[in-house]
Every structure is written in structure tokens, then in C-alpha cells.
Design a protein around this motif. Structure first.
Motif, PDB file in Angstrom:
ATOM      1  N   VAL A 207      76.618  51.406   7.190  1.00 16.48           N
ATOM      2  CA  VAL A 207      75.254  50.989   7.616  1.00 16.48           C
ATOM      3  C   VAL A 207      74.897  51.861   8.907  1.00 16.48           C
ATOM      4  O   VAL A 207      73.585  52.295   9.063  1.00 16.48           O
ATOM      5  N   ARG A 208      75.847  52.618   9.707  1.00 14.53           N
ATOM      6  CA  ARG A 208      75.502  53.372  10.679  1.00 14.53           C
ATOM      7  C   ARG A 208      75.210  54.804  10.238  1.00 14.53           C
ATOM      8  O   ARG A 208      75.023  55.900  11.166  1.00 14.53           O
ATOM      9  N   GLY A 209      75.362  55.098   9.010  1.00 17.05           N
ATOM     10  CA  GLY A 209      75.037  56.307   8.344  1.00 17.05           C
ATOM     11  C   GLY A 209      76.136  57.359   8.453  1.00 17.05           C
ATOM     12  O   GLY A 209      76.039  58.576   8.258  1.00 17.05           O
ATOM     13  N   ALA A 229      74.508  51.759  -1.957  1.00 17.42           N
ATOM     14  CA  ALA A 229      74.294  51.987  -0.680  1.00 17.42           C
ATOM     15  C   ALA A 229      73.808  50.854   0.100  1.00 17.42           C
ATOM     16  O   ALA A 229      72.978  49.971  -0.501  1.00 17.42           O
ATOM     17  N   PRO A 230      74.180  50.683   1.520  1.00 19.08           N
ATOM     18  CA  PRO A 230      73.535  49.429   2.046  1.00 19.08           C
ATOM     19  C   PRO A 230      72.066  49.415   2.321  1.00 19.08           C
ATOM     20  O   PRO A 230      71.405  50.488   2.128  1.00 19.08           O
ATOM     21  N   ALA A 231      71.369  48.498   2.233  1.00 16.16           N
ATOM     22  CA  ALA A 231      69.935  48.151   2.224  1.00 16.16           C
ATOM     23  C   ALA A 231      69.383  48.567   3.460  1.00 16.16           C
ATOM     24  O   ALA A 231      70.211  48.574   4.510  1.00 16.16           O
ATOM     25  N   VAL A 233      67.793  49.017   7.063  1.00 15.16           N
ATOM     26  CA  VAL A 233      67.419  47.998   8.086  1.00 15.16           C
ATOM     27  C   VAL A 233      66.631  48.331   9.123  1.00 15.16           C
ATOM     28  O   VAL A 233      66.582  49.492   9.581  1.00 15.16           O
ATOM     29  N   GLU A 234      65.733  47.450   9.526  1.00 13.75           N
ATOM     30  CA  GLU A 234      64.696  47.957  10.572  1.00 13.75           C
ATOM     31  C   GLU A 234      65.359  47.467  11.942  1.00 13.75           C
ATOM     32  O   GLU A 234      65.007  48.185  12.775  1.00 13.75           O
ATOM     33  N   LYS A 235      65.893  46.152  11.567  1.00 16.63           N
ATOM     34  CA  LYS A 235      66.386  45.696  13.037  1.00 16.63           C
ATOM     35  C   LYS A 235      67.993  45.443  13.148  1.00 16.63           C
ATOM     36  O   LYS A 235      68.458  45.106  12.245  1.00 16.63           O
ATOM     37  N   VAL A 236      68.654  45.734  14.024  1.00 21.49           N
ATOM     38  CA  VAL A 236      70.050  45.673  14.137  1.00 21.49           C
ATOM     39  C   VAL A 236      70.320  44.777  15.407  1.00 21.49           C
ATOM     40  O   VAL A 236      69.667  44.673  16.353  1.00 21.49           O
ATOM     41  N   GLY A 237      71.747  43.931  15.130  1.00 22.99           N
ATOM     42  CA  GLY A 237      71.918  43.195  16.314  1.00 22.99           C
ATOM     43  C   GLY A 237      71.124  41.771  16.411  1.00 22.99           C
ATOM     44  O   GLY A 237      70.569  41.450  15.544  1.00 22.99           O
ATOM     45  N   PHE A 238      71.007  41.577  17.705  1.00 25.19           N
ATOM     46  CA  PHE A 238      70.296  40.456  18.060  1.00 25.19           C
ATOM     47  C   PHE A 238      68.572  40.507  17.523  1.00 25.19           C
ATOM     48  O   PHE A 238      68.293  39.346  17.401  1.00 25.19           O
ATOM     49  N   ALA A 239      68.301  41.616  17.619  1.00 31.44           N
ATOM     50  CA  ALA A 239      66.774  41.662  17.083  1.00 31.44           C
ATOM     51  C   ALA A 239      66.734  41.236  15.637  1.00 31.44           C
ATOM     52  O   ALA A 239      65.625  40.490  15.552  1.00 31.44           O
ATOM     53  N   SER A 369      74.523  44.642   9.511  1.00 31.66           N
ATOM     54  CA  SER A 369      73.528  45.089  10.617  1.00 31.66           C
ATOM     55  C   SER A 369      73.507  43.821  11.705  1.00 31.66           C
ATOM     56  O   SER A 369      73.190  44.209  12.764  1.00 31.66           O
ATOM     57  N   ALA A 370      73.676  42.562  11.184  1.00 30.26           N
ATOM     58  CA  ALA A 370      73.403  41.553  12.222  1.00 30.26           C
ATOM     59  C   ALA A 370      74.746  40.586  12.266  1.00 30.26           C
ATOM     60  O   ALA A 370      74.710  39.702  13.140  1.00 30.26           O
ATOM     61  N   ARG A 371      75.858  41.033  11.744  1.00 32.73           N
ATOM     62  CA  ARG A 371      76.963  40.130  11.516  1.00 32.73           C
ATOM     63  C   ARG A 371      77.440  39.960  13.065  1.00 32.73           C
ATOM     64  O   ARG A 371      77.976  39.061  13.176  1.00 32.73           O
ATOM     65  N   ALA A 372      78.012  40.885  13.656  1.00 30.62           N
ATOM     66  CA  ALA A 372      78.559  40.619  15.001  1.00 30.62           C
ATOM     67  C   ALA A 372      77.761  40.017  15.968  1.00 30.62           C
ATOM     68  O   ALA A 372      78.234  39.069  16.655  1.00 30.62           O
TER      69      ALA A 372
END
Length: 445
Positions: A207-209, A229-231, A233-239, A369-372
Motif C-alpha cells: 500500500v505504501r508503494g 495490486a492494492p486498490a 487510496v485517496e485517504k489514509v488513516g483517520f481521514a 490503508s485505514a486498518r490501524a
């Protein structure tokens, strides 16, 4: 390298996941140890002002909550940076942080010092809780995710059992400070093993390339990579949690965790005191704590197997919340001791065991991208419930109200948790990118 129908790509894959699950479980065991050890020493601190000062029931509840405020801070901080810094780095940092905090708390000489160090320790615990959920979700094979998540988070009640046993057998010999020194052992036991055996999540690397690093981890540890490949993502984490896709589910999952952790921390903090007030001696009151956490381990593992076979934990969580309400109500009827112990065991399944299932639900609700951030949100917001649990108990006991009032309030919260769980919507699947040959490592035996 691809997974077989058994879920394992190779014997090396299975060994690597076994190590990862074992390390995560041991980390959670010390979280549970910290949770319960305070409840085991609270009667001593309240009875002997020469230890760290005079402590009223209200102050005892507040001290129990300081660590939980730290857990909330640590979980939310990890959610803010964990999806950017990676699972491995966050695990190592928080193992050190937690261990130092426990050792330093053993040296406390005042209420203020003890409270501050409980807060400090909680920050490390919060980081661990938020990280291991993402770690397990990204390493566990399909069809075993709820089970492995339950194994890992069952480390919490296992640590509670350890704290109860050590308090029963050694509290008089080593004192409360000795029990806290036991909590510092991850620094010399867990950290060296994690440095060698804990890899970074290949899913997170992709996901981080960082494809080359993901391939290297896959080759070294035998962990298969996604076949697509991972889809993007436009937003990561809390966003990402605030997006239309996740917003409602995130709010409801947070409320579920709030209810689960209020029950978990409230009972673990005050059950020994409540049972002591009911006429049980010190070892007898601690035995109820032992049964509470033992029931959570067995029941949580059984419930997780059911969840894997049922296609998800949502309906199982509803059931266990209702079981908690029934069991807590039964504790107010003055039944014979064997019946009370059975009710406490069921209460452990419906409170601590339910929280184990909630973490599994949350970990698999979000994408990489949002799991943690998702786990951190539920752990952090849920800790508000954990903060209120000891405070509610301390307030009611300090006010001289019947102990049964505590059980009725906790039972009502369990019912509310079940109702909230029913409302969590299914998350829409994202569109994956087309398969790519760069995400698969060469097959290794």
C-alpha cells in the motif's frame, strides 16, 4: 506463492504466522496483566496509607482510570501515525514504552507519582492494542482471522489470569511492587524475540508503494502476497474513517467498544472489592477475578470459531452481550457459590470475551490503508468506557449503595451494546486493481 486450501503456502509460512501470533498474544497478555494487577493490589493500597498515601474509594477508581486515559492517548496516536510508520515499528516502540512504565510504577512513592506513571504506561498499552489488530488481520490466512484474532486478544484475559494467580500466591511475599516488576518483563523477554521474528506487514508495504521490500519479506518469511495490486487510496488513516464508506460503521463500532471496555475494566477493577464486601476472604474474592478471566479465554475462543464458520462475528457479539446481561443479573440473587462462579464465568465470556470479538470485527472491517486507524479509534474511544467503568464502581461503592446496583448498571450497558451491534452496516467492497505479476514472490517450499 499462493495459499493452499488449508490456508498455508508452505511450512515456513505456517511457522512465521505462528511466531507472529505468539508474539502478539504475549504482548496482549501483559496488557491484561496490567489491567488486572491494579485490581489485585487496590485493597492493599486502600488499607495501608504508608504505601503511596491514603486512598478513598473514589480515588481508587480515579487511579484505575489514569492508565486508561493513557491507553486512549496511545491508541489514538498510533492510529494517527501507525498506517504511515508500519506495524513492526509501532510494536517495538510500544513494547519498550509499556515495560519501562511498569517498572517505574513499581518505584512510586506518592499518589501523584503512581498516577502519572500509570498514565505513561497506558500510552504504550494503547499503542500495542491498536497495532496487533492490524497485524493479525494482515497476516492471518482467510478462514482463520476471527480465530487468530481471538487467540491474540485472549492474551488479555490470560494476562488477567496470570495476575490473579500471582496475586493469590505471591502478593504477600513480593508485595504490590514485586507484582509491578513482573509487568516490566517484556523488555527482556518479548522485545528480543520481536526484533528477530516479527516482520513488517507485506500488505502495508505494498500500500505504501514499497514493492521490493514486500517481496523480500515474502521470500524470507514465506508469507504470500496478494494476487492483485492494492486498490488506489485517496485517504489514509483517520481521514479514511470519515469517508462515506466508513463513517456510520466507525461510529457504531466505537460505541460497541465503549460498552465492551466499560464492562471489562469496571468488573476487573471492582469485582474483588465487591466480593470482599459480600463476605469472601482475600483469596476467595480474587478467585472470582480468576474465573471471570478464565471464562473469557475459553468462551472467546469458542465464540471466535463460531464467528469464522458463521461468516463473521456480528451476530455472535450480539449473543455474547446478551449473555453478559443475564449473567450479571444472576449475580444479584444470592445463589450458592458454584452457581455464582458459573455466572461470573459467563459474565467473563460476555464482557472480556465480547471485547475480543469486537477487535476481530473491527480489524477486518477496514482495508489496509485505514486498518490501524480503525482499530485505534475503537480502542481509543472504547477506553472512554474503560475510564468510566472504574469511576462508576468507585462512585457507587463510595456512596454506600448496594453492590447489586453496580451489576444492574453493567447489565443494562451490555444490553445497549447488543442493540448497537445490530445496527452496524456492512461495508461496501472496494474495487481492486487488475492482477499484477510484481506482487507475487517466487514460490518457496
Amino acid at each position: 506463492m499462493t495459499e493452499t486450501t488449508s490456508g498455508w503456502a508452505s511450512a515456513r509460512h505456517r511457522r512465521s504466522i505462528t511466531w507472529i501470533v505468539a508474539l502478539a498474544t504475549l504482548a496482549m497478555a501483559f496488557d491484561g496483566y496490567d489491567l488486572v494487577v491494579y485490581g489485585t493490589i487496590l485493597p492493599i493500597l486502600m488499607a495501608d496509607p504508608s504505601q503511596i498515601g491514603a486512598i478513598s474509594a473514589q480515588q481508587g477508581g480515579a487511579l484505575g482510570s489514569y492508565a486508561l486515559v493513557g491507553v486512549m492517548v496511545g491508541a489514538l496516536f498510533t492510529g494517527a501515525v501507525g498506517d504511515r510508520l508500519g506495524r513492526r515499528k509501532m510494536m517495538l516502540v510500544n513494547i519498550v514504552w509499556f515495560s519501562v512504565g511498569m517498572g517505574a510504577a513499581a518505584l512510586s512513592t506518592s499518589l501523584t507519582m503512581f498516577g502519572l506513571l500509570r498514565f505513561f504506561t497506558g500510552i504504550g498499552i494503547g499503542g500495542l492494542v491498536a497495532t496487533v489488530g492490524a497485524l493479525v488481520a494482515e497476516f492471518a490466512p482467510q478462514g482463520k482471522r476471527n480465530l487468530y484474532n481471538a487467540i491474540v486478544y485472549s492474551g488479555v484475559p490470560a494476562g488477567g489470569v496470570l495476575a490473579s494467580l500471582l496475586a493469590i500466591g505471591l502478593r504477600d511475599a513480593i508485595g504490590w511492587r514485586g507484582l509491578f516488576w513482573v509487568g516490566a518483563l517484556p523488555l527482556v523477554i518479548l522485545l528480543p524475540l520481536a526484533l528477530v521474528k516479527l516482520p513488517e506487514s507485506p500488505q502495508w508495504l505494498l500500500v505504501r508503494g514499497r514493492t521490493d521490500e514486500a517481496l523480500a519479506v515474502s521470500e524470507k518469511f514465506g508469507v504470500p502476497l496478494p494476487t492483485s495490486a492494492p486498490a488506489p487510496v485517496e485517504k489514509v488513516g483517520f481521514a479514511a474513517l470519515a469517508t462515506r464508506r466508513y463513517a456510520l460503521g466507525t461510529a457504531l463500532l466505537g460505541l460497541m467498544s465503549f460498552a465492551g471496555l466499560l464492562l471489562t475494566y469496571g468488573l476487573n477493577t471492582w469485582l474483588p472489592k465487591i466480593m470482599a464486601d459480600a463476605g469472601y476472604d482475600a483469596k476467595g474474592s480474587l478467585a472470582f477475578l480468576l474465573v471471570l478471566n478464565g471464562g473469557a479465554i475459553v468462551g472467546g475462543l469458542l465464540a471466535s470459531r463460531i464467528a469464522d464458520r458463521a461468516g463473521g462475528p456480528q451476530r455472535v457479539i450480539v449473543t455474547t452481550f446478551f449473555l453478559a446481561a443475564v449473567a450479571l443479573t444472576l449475580l444479584t440473587f444470592g445463589f450458592p457459590l458454584p452457581v455464582l462462579l458459573a455466572a461470573v464465568a459467563v459474565a467473563g465470556v460476555g464482557t472480556i470475551g465480547t471485547q475480543v470479538l469486537i477487535y476481530g470485527f473491527v480489524s477486518n472491517y477496514y482495508e489496509t490503508s485505514a486498518r490501524a486507524a480503525g482499530v485505534a479509534w475503537c480502542a481509543g474511544f472504547g477506553r472512554l468506557g474503560g475510564i468510566f467503568g472504574p469511576i462508576i464502581g468507585g462512585f457507587l461503592i463510595g456512596a454506600g449503595l448496594s453492590n447489586n446496583i453496580n451489576f444492574y448498571i453493567f447489565a443494562g450497558i451490555a444490553v445497549a451494546g447488543a442493540l448497537v451491534t445490530l445496527l452496524v452496516p456492512a461495508v461496501r467492497a472496494s474495487r481492486a486493481a487488475a492482477p499484477t505479476p510484481t506482487t507475487a514472490a517466487p514460490a518457496q517450499a
